[in-house]
Motif scaffolding. Structure first.
Motif, PDB file in Angstrom:
ATOM      1  N   PHE A 316     -46.583  12.391  16.987  1.00 16.36           N
ATOM      2  CA  PHE A 316     -47.334  12.218  15.754  1.00 16.36           C
ATOM      3  C   PHE A 316     -48.673  12.945  15.825  1.00 16.36           C
ATOM      4  CE2 PHE A 316     -49.130   9.943  12.172  1.00 16.36           C
ATOM      5  CZ  PHE A 316     -48.032   9.543  11.424  1.00 16.36           C
ATOM      6  N   LEU A 317     -49.427  12.686  16.893  1.00 18.86           N
ATOM      7  CA  LEU A 317     -50.792  13.216  16.983  1.00 18.86           C
ATOM      8  C   LEU A 317     -50.827  14.675  17.385  1.00 18.86           C
ATOM      9  CD1 LEU A 317     -52.485  10.112  18.655  1.00 18.86           C
ATOM     10  CD2 LEU A 317     -52.569  10.787  16.245  1.00 18.86           C
ATOM     11  N   ASP A 318     -49.868  15.122  18.195  1.00 19.65           N
ATOM     12  CA  ASP A 318     -49.831  16.545  18.547  1.00 19.65           C
ATOM     13  C   ASP A 318     -49.597  17.400  17.303  1.00 19.65           C
ATOM     14  OD1 ASP A 318     -50.248  15.892  21.139  1.00 19.65           O
ATOM     15  OD2 ASP A 318     -48.217  16.337  21.856  1.00 19.65           O
ATOM     16  N   GLY A 319     -48.763  16.889  16.388  1.00 16.97           N
ATOM     17  CA  GLY A 319     -48.530  17.621  15.154  1.00 16.97           C
ATOM     18  C   GLY A 319     -49.804  17.758  14.342  1.00 16.97           C
ATOM     19  N   TRP A 320     -50.581  16.685  14.255  1.00 19.82           N
ATOM     20  CA  TRP A 320     -51.858  16.757  13.554  1.00 19.82           C
ATOM     21  C   TRP A 320     -52.784  17.774  14.211  1.00 19.82           C
ATOM     22  CZ3 TRP A 320     -53.932  11.227  12.105  1.00 19.82           C
ATOM     23  CH2 TRP A 320     -52.989  10.569  11.306  1.00 19.82           C
ATOM     24  N   ALA A 321     -52.880  17.687  15.526  1.00 18.89           N
ATOM     25  CA  ALA A 321     -53.803  18.564  16.252  1.00 18.89           C
ATOM     26  C   ALA A 321     -53.411  20.030  16.079  1.00 18.89           C
ATOM     27  CB  ALA A 321     -53.825  18.187  17.726  1.00 18.89           C
ATOM     28  N   ASN A 322     -52.111  20.313  16.097  1.00 19.80           N
ATOM     29  CA  ASN A 322     -51.667  21.697  15.930  1.00 19.80           C
ATOM     30  C   ASN A 322     -52.068  22.249  14.569  1.00 19.80           C
ATOM     31  OD1 ASN A 322     -50.507  21.676  18.464  1.00 19.80           O
ATOM     32  ND2 ASN A 322     -48.449  21.214  17.727  1.00 19.80           N
ATOM     33  N   VAL A 323     -51.867  21.464  13.529  1.00 16.80           N
ATOM     34  CA  VAL A 323     -52.181  21.926  12.181  1.00 16.80           C
ATOM     35  C   VAL A 323     -53.689  22.031  11.972  1.00 16.80           C
ATOM     36  CG1 VAL A 323     -52.030  21.346   9.728  1.00 16.80           C
ATOM     37  CG2 VAL A 323     -50.042  21.049  11.201  1.00 16.80           C
ATOM     38  N   LEU A 324     -54.439  21.074  12.517  1.00 19.34           N
ATOM     39  CA  LEU A 324     -55.892  21.079  12.354  1.00 19.34           C
ATOM     40  C   LEU A 324     -56.595  22.019  13.328  1.00 19.34           C
ATOM     41  CD1 LEU A 324     -56.405  17.231  11.922  1.00 19.34           C
ATOM     42  CD2 LEU A 324     -56.665  18.967  10.143  1.00 19.34           C
ATOM     43  N   ASP A 325     -55.787  22.583  14.264  1.00 17.39           N
ATOM     44  CA  ASP A 325     -56.337  23.483  15.283  1.00 17.39           C
ATOM     45  C   ASP A 325     -57.463  22.798  16.047  1.00 17.39           C
ATOM     46  OD1 ASP A 325     -56.453  25.793  16.779  1.00 17.39           O
ATOM     47  OD2 ASP A 325     -57.854  26.809  15.418  1.00 17.39           O
ATOM     48  N   THR A 326     -57.164  21.594  16.523  1.00 11.98           N
ATOM     49  CA  THR A 326     -58.150  20.796  17.230  1.00 11.98           C
ATOM     50  C   THR A 326     -57.454  20.068  18.369  1.00 11.98           C
ATOM     51  OG1 THR A 326     -59.871  19.104  16.948  1.00 11.98           O
ATOM     52  CG2 THR A 326     -57.818  18.788  15.734  1.00 11.98           C
ATOM     53  N   THR A 327     -58.164  19.194  19.024  1.00 10.58           N
ATOM     54  CA  THR A 327     -57.601  18.392  20.109  1.00 10.58           C
ATOM     55  C   THR A 327     -57.729  16.914  19.754  1.00 10.58           C
ATOM     56  OG1 THR A 327     -58.195  20.030  21.782  1.00 10.58           O
ATOM     57  CG2 THR A 327     -57.747  17.794  22.551  1.00 10.58           C
ATOM     58  N   ILE A 328     -56.625  16.182  19.896  1.00  6.88           N
ATOM     59  CA  ILE A 328     -56.642  14.737  19.674  1.00  6.88           C
ATOM     60  C   ILE A 328     -56.022  14.072  20.900  1.00  6.88           C
ATOM     61  CG2 ILE A 328     -55.926  12.838  18.188  1.00  6.88           C
ATOM     62  CD1 ILE A 328     -55.574  14.820  15.910  1.00  6.88           C
TER      63      ILE A 328
END
Length: 412
Positions: A316-328
């Motif tokens: 779930f969170l890796d997908g967010w981080a990839n799209v936002l180009d950030t680290t979660i």
């Protein structure tokens, strides 16, 4: 169109105030005690709205058109049996099973009184005047009779802001929902008036909704791989709710959960909740040699649930981080086995120190032929979310893959 938390908070208070007035007027009219249930601002796609109506259950609706301070339509929707019960209270005629002229008139009167309560509450909060059309009585089992002749309803894939409130009649089996379908231009004008800062572009929120959908799909794929149970994402919507109402939405039963705190852009909390039967089904699928007696969760069973939650959280969170180009990053999983609202209270208490409202991605993952129901609550910090969305490149959502890595649990 731009929106911020202050504007949405005003809308939320408006909806609660309207629900309170409607409940009071229903009590005065019927003599039945009522209480306001869950109130939500739902960001829902047109297809999901229609799916909610298309349940093959017979429904009765009272609809009015609004102009002035808010343009759109307000609809009170009863299940058919509840409508009959309310009519029986008003006309003292037992065992009604069809609507004749008198019973239709009585149902319309109740719906109009309730619509007026909602609308008066909105007008009070907005300090404006809202004009109301003559009420329409509608019957049907699908969305068509309720929505098809409304001039402006969202298309299948369009994200719409929908107000939804529930009022419960205490000690009776009366149930109904209330919907406000505001026109987009009217909503944009209200948002502009109520905003206190630059806020978020509406299409960024729509992009984040699509991003969350991808994350939820990754959860289902990962669960399928780990458990061997074919899972899918059945329902998903983005809600804007008061933090204090989240526990009201949790089932009153023993729940098994895995909770995480995540840190980055955005930060927040992620919670997977299963009913006990689903949790045991998962354990049986992942660790066939587990010897639990079904009454609790031993060390191996707890490990299986937390491992599944850990891997789903990463997807779930890796997908967010990839799209936002950030680290979660997320914390180690915390296993929860508690009753109803107690399962979510610790998360709500921690978030409530800094904010009153939250965007909640409410996702249900289901499995064909097996008991495997999972509610997913992803609750980001509102300030972090605003920063993340303002930096979001919507074009990256379709182009960026959602990936997750995992290892099979060792079976002993």
């Amino acid at each position: 169109m731009r929106l911020d938390v202050n504007a949405l908070g005003t809308f939320y208070r408006m909806a609660r105030e309207g629900a309170g007035l409607a409940a009071g007027r229903l009590t005065k009219m019927t003599g039945v005690d009522t209480q306001v249930g869950v109130t939500k601002l739902n960001f829902m796609r047109g297809g999901e709205i229609r799916h909610e109506f298309d349940d093959d259950a017979e429904k009765v609706g009272i609809r009015v058109e609004l102009t002035g301070g808010v343009d759109g339509h307000s609809v009170v929707v009863f299940d058919r049996e509840s409508a009959f019960r309310i009519v029986e209270m008003l006309v003292a005629e037992p065992d009604i099973d069809e609507f004749d002229e008198m019973s239709r008139s009585a149902a319309t009167e109740v719906g109009q009184v309730m619509n007026s309560g909602f609308i008066d509450g909105w007008a009070d909060v907005l300090e404006t005047v809202i004009d109301v059309s003559t009420p329409e009585f509608i019957e049907g089992e699908t969305a068509a009779p309720f929505l098809d002749d409304i001039e402006e309803t969202p298309d299948e894939g369009d994200l719409a802001l929908l107000f939804q409130s529930q009022i419960e009649a205490v000690g009776t089996e009366i149930s109904f929902d209330h919907y406000l379908f505001p026109k987009r231009e009217s909503m944009a004008q209200l948002l502009e008036r109520l905003r206190e800062n630059d806020g978020i572009e509406y299409d960024k929120l729509e992009g984040f909704d699509r991003m969350a959908e991808q994350g939820a799909e990754e959860v289902a794929k990962t669960a399928t791989t780990l458990t061997g149970i074919d899972t899918r994402v059945e329902i998903r919507r983005l809600n804007f709710v008061s933090l204090e109402t989240i526990p009201e939405q949790v089932a009153d039963e023993m729940l098994v959960g895995v909770a995480f705190e995540f840190d980055g852009t955005p930060s927040g909390y992620l919670l997977f909740l299963f009913d006990e039967d689903s949790a045991h089904e998962i354990v049986d699928a992942m660790v066939p040699t587990a010897t639990g007696d079904g009454a609790g969760f031993d060390e191996m069973e707890t490990s299986a649930i937390t491992e599944l939650g850990n891997i789903m959280a990463s997807g779930f969170l890796d997908g967010w981080a990839n799209v936002l180009d950030t680290t979660i990053d997320h914390s180690p999983p915390e296993f929860i086995h508690d009753y109803g609202a107690a399962a979510v209270d610790p998360v709500i208490i921690q978030l409530g120190e800094n904010q009153e409202f939250a965007f909640v991605f409410d996702t249900v993952v289901t499995a064909d032929g097996r008991e495997f129901d999972c509610d997913v609550y992803a609750i980001p910090d509102e300030a972090d979310l605003e920063r993340a969305l303002n930096d979001l490149d919507v074009g990256r959502i379709a182009e960026t893959p959602t990936t997750a890595t995992f290892q099979e649990l060792e079976q002993t």
